[in-house]
Design a protein around this motif. Structure first.
Motif, short mmCIF file in Angstrom:
data_model
loop_
_atom_site.label_atom_id
_atom_site.label_comp_id
_atom_site.label_asym_id
_atom_site.label_seq_id
_atom_site.Cartn_x
_atom_site.Cartn_y
_atom_site.Cartn_z
N MET A 60 17.76 -12.42 -4.84
CA MET A 60 16.47 -12.33 -4.15
C MET A 60 16.08 -10.86 -4.00
O MET A 60 16.90 -10.03 -3.64
CB MET A 60 16.58 -12.98 -2.77
N LYS A 61 14.81 -10.58 -4.28
CA LYS A 61 14.32 -9.22 -4.11
C LYS A 61 13.28 -9.19 -2.99
O LYS A 61 12.35 -9.99 -2.98
CB LYS A 61 13.70 -8.70 -5.41
N ILE A 62 13.49 -8.28 -2.06
CA ILE A 62 12.55 -8.14 -0.93
C ILE A 62 11.92 -6.76 -1.00
O ILE A 62 12.63 -5.75 -1.10
CB ILE A 62 13.28 -8.30 0.42
N MET A 63 10.61 -6.73 -0.96
CA MET A 63 9.89 -5.45 -0.93
C MET A 63 9.38 -5.22 0.49
O MET A 63 8.71 -6.09 1.06
CB MET A 63 8.73 -5.48 -1.93
N VAL A 64 9.72 -4.08 1.04
CA VAL A 64 9.27 -3.75 2.39
C VAL A 64 8.29 -2.58 2.31
O VAL A 64 8.61 -1.54 1.73
CB VAL A 64 10.46 -3.37 3.31
N CYS A 65 7.12 -2.77 2.87
CA CYS A 65 6.10 -1.71 2.87
C CYS A 65 6.27 -0.87 4.13
O CYS A 65 6.24 -1.41 5.25
CB CYS A 65 4.70 -2.31 2.85
N LEU A 66 6.46 0.42 3.95
CA LEU A 66 6.63 1.33 5.09
C LEU A 66 5.50 2.34 5.12
O LEU A 66 5.05 2.81 4.08
CB LEU A 66 7.95 2.10 4.97
N LYS A 67 5.08 2.68 6.30
CA LYS A 67 4.11 3.77 6.45
C LYS A 67 4.71 4.80 7.40
O LYS A 67 5.30 4.44 8.42
CB LYS A 67 2.79 3.25 7.00
N GLN A 68 4.54 6.05 7.05
CA GLN A 68 4.98 7.11 7.96
C GLN A 68 3.81 7.52 8.83
O GLN A 68 2.71 7.79 8.32
CB GLN A 68 5.49 8.31 7.16
N VAL A 69 4.00 7.53 10.13
CA VAL A 69 2.92 7.82 11.08
C VAL A 69 3.37 8.94 12.01
O VAL A 69 4.57 9.23 12.12
CB VAL A 69 2.56 6.57 11.92
N GLU B 116 0.50 2.18 13.41
CA GLU B 116 0.23 2.66 14.77
C GLU B 116 -0.82 3.76 14.80
O GLU B 116 -1.34 4.08 15.87
CB GLU B 116 1.53 3.20 15.38
N ASP B 117 -1.15 4.33 13.63
CA ASP B 117 -2.16 5.38 13.65
C ASP B 117 -3.57 4.81 13.39
O ASP B 117 -4.50 5.07 14.15
CB ASP B 117 -1.83 6.50 12.66
N ALA B 118 -3.73 3.98 12.37
CA ALA B 118 -5.08 3.48 12.06
C ALA B 118 -5.38 2.13 12.70
O ALA B 118 -6.54 1.82 12.99
CB ALA B 118 -5.25 3.37 10.55
N ASN B 119 -4.34 1.31 12.92
CA ASN B 119 -4.50 0.03 13.62
C ASN B 119 -5.43 -0.99 12.94
O ASN B 119 -5.99 -1.84 13.61
CB ASN B 119 -5.01 0.24 15.05
N TYR B 120 -5.63 -0.89 11.64
CA TYR B 120 -6.53 -1.83 10.97
C TYR B 120 -5.91 -3.22 10.80
O TYR B 120 -6.61 -4.22 10.81
CB TYR B 120 -6.93 -1.30 9.59
N ALA B 121 -4.60 -3.28 10.56
CA ALA B 121 -3.92 -4.56 10.26
C ALA B 121 -4.53 -5.22 9.03
O ALA B 121 -4.56 -6.44 8.92
CB ALA B 121 -3.97 -5.51 11.47
N ALA B 122 -5.04 -4.42 8.10
CA ALA B 122 -5.79 -4.97 6.97
C ALA B 122 -4.99 -4.98 5.67
O ALA B 122 -5.19 -5.85 4.82
CB ALA B 122 -7.06 -4.14 6.76
N VAL B 123 -4.08 -4.01 5.51
CA VAL B 123 -3.40 -3.87 4.22
C VAL B 123 -2.56 -5.10 3.84
O VAL B 123 -2.66 -5.58 2.70
CB VAL B 123 -2.56 -2.57 4.18
N PRO B 124 -1.73 -5.64 4.75
CA PRO B 124 -0.88 -6.76 4.32
C PRO B 124 -1.66 -7.96 3.78
O PRO B 124 -1.34 -8.45 2.68
CB PRO B 124 -0.09 -7.10 5.59
N PRO B 125 -2.69 -8.46 4.47
CA PRO B 125 -3.44 -9.60 3.88
C PRO B 125 -4.11 -9.23 2.56
O PRO B 125 -4.13 -10.05 1.63
CB PRO B 125 -4.48 -9.92 4.96
N MET B 126 -4.65 -8.02 2.47
CA MET B 126 -5.27 -7.59 1.20
C MET B 126 -4.24 -7.56 0.08
O MET B 126 -4.51 -7.99 -1.04
CB MET B 126 -5.88 -6.20 1.37
N LEU B 127 -3.06 -7.03 0.38
CA LEU B 127 -1.98 -6.94 -0.61
C LEU B 127 -1.62 -8.34 -1.12
O LEU B 127 -1.50 -8.56 -2.34
CB LEU B 127 -0.77 -6.25 0.02
N ALA B 128 -1.47 -9.29 -0.19
CA ALA B 128 -1.12 -10.66 -0.59
C ALA B 128 -2.20 -11.24 -1.49
O ALA B 128 -1.91 -11.89 -2.51
CB ALA B 128 -0.93 -11.53 0.65
N GLU B 129 -3.44 -11.01 -1.13
CA GLU B 129 -4.55 -11.54 -1.92
C GLU B 129 -4.57 -10.93 -3.32
O GLU B 129 -4.77 -11.63 -4.32
CB GLU B 129 -5.87 -11.24 -1.20
N LEU B 130 -4.34 -9.62 -3.40
CA LEU B 130 -4.36 -8.95 -4.70
C LEU B 130 -3.20 -9.41 -5.59
O LEU B 130 -3.34 -9.50 -6.81
CB LEU B 130 -4.28 -7.43 -4.50
#
Lengths: 378, 260
Positions: B1-10, B121-135
């Motif tokens: 199993m391969k798990i990809m974890v998206c990290l952001k540095q803030v 914690e810096d931009a607080n959009y919570a938008a990237v994960p759903p967009m990533l899944a859709e793409l």
């Protein structure tokens, strides 16, 4: 010799500071130091099993990481900042260090794997009621009896002595003096004839104990190295421990400076923050000079310790003298900058003041180390 | 199993934040950074799955050179390898641009599971994960407070309004954006930190990933025109007295405001 920490060492410090911020805050230190044991057993367990700090110096063949004194100095600076209440220093820099320096392969195989996992707490019982830190400070006697040795005497100011599982005891042959006849013995804390009493010392963040050795019998195999010839190894252990204390003192001194500057920027008196007054600026600048000089001395000593070179005695004494004075000065000046509340229970400077005083005398104060350097140089 | 974890540095939570010269973001010089705390829970969840069986954990982050430190920390905690997308052309991207970069990585790596923090914690959009899944074309859920796996199916409790949880199931491959607090995040061990330097950390650009024309300020549909600290008000009321008196006054005030 490179004085900059590399990427892994910086990561180590960042990890340590993160852990200590979460588990060794001012409130948590106060809770630990007033607990029955004097430290938080859960924190110590995590330090051993999760973080692997006690494994740092232990060679890989004994279940450790085989890292050097440079990494240990980097780590001890952070534990000194936080006033960590745990038998970490005593286990790694005193008892474990004695095993590493003077222990046989069999002794290392028996004890180091458990020590590396944080399951064995060790310390070194060197000093005695005389308070001396040279070979003549050892008055306890080891008497051969059949195939065993029988230990008698009193050991005092033993760091974390009341919590240690295994104690390295320094004793000498009857009738010997100075550096002759000195031996080191591994003594379990539950040995018959050994009475351990916690001492009411000034620094409760690192408690000390007194050991009464009343005919404690140990087998000849408990000797670290050849009995009667342990002084060179013991001197090296004390020098390395002095490097470790110095690193802690640098961390403590830096914390005193940081606390003082933070407070001076907030505290308002006569209509302005007190940090704007020239006298306090000068005091803070002097503190910073002390801290930076101490840091340089401690890092240099750490590098020398890592290289296991001949310069260790001078480097260790240089660091201990410089860092002891810097920590005590910074702690005392922090109290001055805080004013009357600096010595109240609610604020941290008094905790550092007590740790600074305790570590200043431990392993010899600045004057003692200056005298030693003079003797080594000339 | 391969798990990809998206990290952001803030920016570090203790960092002092000042607004930059053109008022569009904070000054990033001379401040400390850390891994977005929401993402640390995602990483911990991945490491728990790895601990429970065979799984490879890949951490991915976008940003300048400083981001290497965040990836090294993740490797020290137990991740197996890292990809650092380091390209100044990506600067100025909106959430969609960032999601496209991550999607390009995901399409190369074909992970069975993508884990991300609920938001940064810096931009607080919570938008990237759903967009990533859709793409990527995979199912997703957000605000997960519990994740359970069974034969390629994930069952997640997700936080919804009113303190209730919604239980959803997803078939792998899928994406889960986790809420903070769903596990206890581990610290990097000394052994892990020293092992991290030997683990692979690949650096890629937008061109390497084939998305150079889809990122950056030019491709962004959303741009930040101004940020500002909250205006200072004069409505603060100083409550004085002994601790008991202050507590009593506060309770009275809270009741007056209908908060109790």
């Amino acid at each position: 010799m490179n004085f900059a920490f590399n990427e892994e060492q910086e990561e180590l410090r960042a990890m340590a500071r993160g852990f200590l911020a979460d588990h060794c805050s001012s409130e948590q230190v106060r809770a630990a130091m007033t607990s029955e044991q004097g430290y938080d057993a859960d924190v110590w367990k995590r330090i051993g099993s999760e973080l692997g700090w006690p494994a740092l110096l232990v060679p890989e063949e004994y279940g450790g990481l085989g890292l050097s004194w440079v990494e240990l100095v980097a780590l001890l600076e952070t534990t000194g900042e936080a006033l960590l209440c745990a038998p970490f220093f005593s286990t790694v820099c005193l008892g474990g260090n004695a095993l590493l320096v003077a222990g046989s392969v069999a002794q290392k195989q028996e004890h180091l794997p458990a020590l590396a996992e944080g399951q064995l707490r060790c310390t070194l019982a060197f000093s005695e009621p005389s308070g001396r830190w040279d070979a003549d400070g050892i008055a306890s006697v080891a008497t051969p009896d059949g195939g065993d040795f029988v230990l008698t005497g009193t050991k005092r100011f033993v760091p974390d002595g009341a919590n240690a599982d295994l104690i390295v005891v320094a004793a000498r042959a009857a009738g010997s003096s100075g550096e002759d006849g000195v031996s080191l013995f591994l003594v379990p804390s539950d040995a018959a004839g050994l009475t351990i009493t916690a001492l009411p010392t000034v620094d409760q963040t690192r408690r000390q104990a007194e050991f009464r050795l009343d005919g404690v019998r140990v087998p000849a195999e408990a000797s670290l190295g050849e009995a009667g010839s342990a002084w060179p190894a013991l001197r090296k252990v004390l020098d390395l421990a002095a490097v470790g204390v110095s690193a802690e003192q640098v961390g403590g001194a830096q914390r005193c400076l940081d606390l003082s500057v933070e407070y001076a920027k907030e505290r308002v008196q006569f209509g302005r923050v007190i940090g704007s007054f020239q006298a306090l600026k000068h005091k803070a600048a002097d503190m910073m000079l002390s801290v930076e000089c101490a840091r340089s001395a401690a890092y240099y000593a750490g590098c020398v310790a890592a290289e296991d070179g001949d310069a260790l005695p001078v480097a260790a004494s240089l660091a201990k003298a410089t860092c002891s004075e810097a920590y005590f000065r910074c702690a005392a000046d922090a109290i001055q900058i805080f004013g009357g509340i600096g010595f109240t229970w609610e604020y941290d400077p008094h905790l550092h003041f007590k740790r600074a005083k305790s570590t200043e005398t431990f392993l010899g104060d600045a004057s003692w180390h200056r005298e030693r350097i003079a003797g080594l140089v000339f | 199993m391969k798990i990809m974890v998206c990290l952001k540095q803030v920016p570090h939570q203790d960092a002092r934040l000042d607004i930059n010269g053109d008022g569009t973001w904070i000054q990033e010089d001379n401040i400390k950074f850390e891994i977005n705390s929401y993402d640390t829970y995602a990483l911990e969840e991945a490491l728990l799955i790895k601990d429970a069986g065979e799984a490879e954990v890949l951490v991915v982050s976008i940003g300048p050179d400083r981001v290497t430190q965040a990836l090294r920390t993740a490797l020290g905690m137990g991740a197996d390898r890292a990809i650092h997308v380091n390209d100044p052309e990506i600067q100025g991207s909106d959430s969609l641009g960032m999601a496209k970069v991550l999607a390009a990585v995901a399409k190369e790596e074909n992970p069975d599971l993508i884990l991300a923090g609920l938001m940064s914690e810096d931009a607080n959009y919570a938008a990237v994960p759903p967009m990533l899944a859709e793409l990527v074309g995979i199912p997703h859920t957000t605000a997960a407070v519990k994740v359970e796996r069974s034969n390629g199916t994930l069952t997640c409790d997700r936080e919804i309004e009113g303190g209730a949880n919604e239980v959803v199931t997803l078939e792998a491959p899928c994406l889960v954006a986790v809420q903070s607090g769903l596990n206890q995040v581990r610290y990097a061990s000394l052994k892990g930190i020293m092992a991290a330097k030997k683990k692979p950390l690949d650096v890629k650009t937008a061109a390497d990933l084939g998305v150079a024309d889809q990122v950056g300020a030019g491709a962004a549909k959303v741009s930040v025109t101004q940020i500002a600290p909250p205006p200072k008000g004069d409505t603060a009321e100083l409550v004085e007295g002994s601790p008991d008196e202050i507590a009593a006054k506060l309770v009275t005030k809270i009741k007056e405001l209908g908060l109790l």
